[in-house]
Design an enzyme around this catalytic site. Structure first.
Site, PDB file in Angstrom:
ATOM      1  CG  ASP A  30      -0.367  -0.601   2.472  1.00 31.23           C
ATOM      2  OD1 ASP A  30       0.873  -0.563   2.603  1.00 31.23           O
ATOM      3  OD2 ASP A  30      -1.118  -1.112   3.309  1.00 31.23           O
TER       4      ASP A  30
ATOM      5  CG  HIS B 182      -5.913  -2.629   8.774  1.00 35.72           C
ATOM      6  ND1 HIS B 182      -6.021  -1.309   9.171  1.00 35.72           N
ATOM      7  CD2 HIS B 182      -4.590  -2.924   8.924  1.00 35.72           C
ATOM      8  CE1 HIS B 182      -4.839  -0.853   9.530  1.00 35.72           C
ATOM      9  NE2 HIS B 182      -3.951  -1.809   9.388  1.00 35.72           N
TER      10      HIS B 182
ATOM     11  CD  GLU C 253      -8.823   0.483   7.807  1.00 34.88           C
ATOM     12  OE1 GLU C 253      -8.686  -0.494   8.581  1.00 34.88           O
ATOM     13  OE2 GLU C 253      -8.234   1.562   7.985  1.00 34.88           O
TER      14      GLU C 253
ATOM     15  CG  ASN D 142      -8.993  -1.976  11.924  1.00 38.68           C
ATOM     16  OD1 ASN D 142      -8.004  -2.564  11.478  1.00 38.68           O
ATOM     17  ND2 ASN D 142      -9.489  -0.906  11.345  1.00 38.68           N
TER      18      ASN D 142
HETATM   19  C1  F6R Z   1       1.439  -1.656   6.060  1.00 41.93           C
HETATM   20  C2  F6R Z   1       0.128  -2.274   6.145  1.00 41.93           C
HETATM   21  C3  F6R Z   1      -0.675  -2.315   7.400  1.00 41.93           C
HETATM   22  C4  F6R Z   1       0.159  -2.585   8.654  1.00 41.93           C
HETATM   23  C5  F6R Z   1      -0.723  -2.553   9.897  1.00 41.93           C
HETATM   24  C6  F6R Z   1       0.086  -2.749  11.164  1.00 41.93           C
HETATM   25  O1  F6R Z   1       1.975  -1.748   4.772  1.00 41.93           O
HETATM   26  O2  F6R Z   1      -0.325  -2.740   5.147  1.00 41.93           O
HETATM   27  O3  F6R Z   1      -1.661  -3.306   7.284  1.00 41.93           O
HETATM   28  O4  F6R Z   1       0.794  -3.823   8.527  1.00 41.93           O
HETATM   29  O5  F6R Z   1      -1.407  -1.351   9.961  1.00 41.93           O
HETATM   30  O6  F6R Z   1       0.925  -1.661  11.351  1.00 41.93           O
HETATM   31  P1  F6R Z   1       2.068  -1.703  12.468  1.00 41.93           P
HETATM   32  O7  F6R Z   1       3.032  -2.733  12.048  1.00 41.93           O
HETATM   33  O8  F6R Z   1       2.668  -0.309  12.439  1.00 41.93           O
HETATM   34  O9  F6R Z   1       1.391  -2.019  13.750  1.00 41.93           O
END
Ligand code: F6R
Length: 253
Positions: free
Chosen positions: A67, A137, A142, A135
């Site tokens: 992303d 995702h 989401e 959450n």
């Molecule tokens: C990042 C991504 C997100 C993160 C998730 C956890 O490229 O796709 O899904 O993996 O938000 O983020 P952290 O590792 O910062 O807790």
């Protein structure tokens, strides 16, 4: 899905880095799917160390990230393009032309379609690394995202914006939208590793592994994938109940 429970963040990172290195040694032309965020930071440091010491060769490896934010240029210090270059690509012998992030600039719909096509042209993702949101995702899919979603524009939830605000000077500066690989795009990967560390991920991990498959828990779709390994530390695994007792779960003390 296989679950590996390790002691802490460092051991989660060591396990993940070893799996990435093994993948690249076994197939030096691997296509890797990569994540950003806090979770894989140490994994990338360890991949860099191995690249320096034992010369794991990334010359012919291709990468596709999950992303990118919309609303900040890719040169912004907090873009995922900058993250990947600073935390990994500039420190290993990868050919930068082989590294891909979805573009959050210009025609997002067209960018998304082209991104999925480019992954296909590269032969598909051999090993996909995922983090997980509180959450549940995966990438920026989401709760409420369809299982059939492909790469395209997504709206970030308040909880994701809040979680990501730790990197920005103020919460108002966090982009509200992003371009993200869809659930269907992720599910095409041949092998998936999901990483999670810390008590704030415990609910999401329980729902991913032991919960009902539902759009409300995007990561739960991974239960349908034939080759998923979840590497979690004790804190993130603390709400797992029945799965701990199964042959699919390995606990390292
Ligand atoms: C990042 C991504 C997100 C993160 C998730 C956890 O490229 O796709 O899904 O993996 O938000 O983020 P952290 O590792 O910062 O807790």
């Amino acid at each position: 899905m296989k679950v590996i429970i390790v002691k802490n963040y460092e051991e989660m990172s060591m396990t993940a880095a070893a799996m990435i290195n093994a993948q690249v040694r076994e197939n030096p032309e691997s296509v890797l799917g990569l994540a950003t965020g806090g979770t894989p930071e140490r994994t990338y440091e360890l991949v860099i160390e191995t690249n320096e010491k034992s010369h794991t060769d990334f010359t012919n490896v291709k990468t596709f990230n999950l992303d990118e934010y919309i609303g900040i240029p890719k040169t912004h210090p907090l873009s995922y393009y900058t993250y990947m270059n600073e935390k990994l690509f500039s420190h290993i012998n990868i050919n930068k032309a082989n590294t891909h992030l979805p573009s959050g600039e210009g025609d997002i719909k067209a960018n998304g379609i082209k991104y999925d096509e480019d992954i296909k042209k590269a032969g598909g993702i051999d090993l996909q690394i995922l983090g997980i949101g509180e959450n549940a995702h995966i990438a920026f899919n989401e709760p409420g995202t369809s299982e059939n979603s492909t790469t395209g524009e997504v709206k970030l939830t308040e909880s994701t914006i809040k979680a990501n605000s730790r990197y920005f000077d103020s919460i108002d500066l966090v982009p509200k939208t992003a371009i993200s690989m869809g659930i269907a795009s992720i599910m095409k990967a041949k092998k998936i590793i999901l990483l999670a560390s810390g008590a704030n991920k415990a609910n999401a991990i329980r729902a991913t592994v032991e919960g009902t498959i539902s759009e409300l828990v995007p990561s739960s779709f991974l239960q349908k994938h034939p080759d998923v390994t979840i590497i979690v530390d004790e804190e993130a695994a603390k709400l797992l109940k029945q799965y701990r007792e199964t042959a699919m779960c390995t606990v390292f003390k």
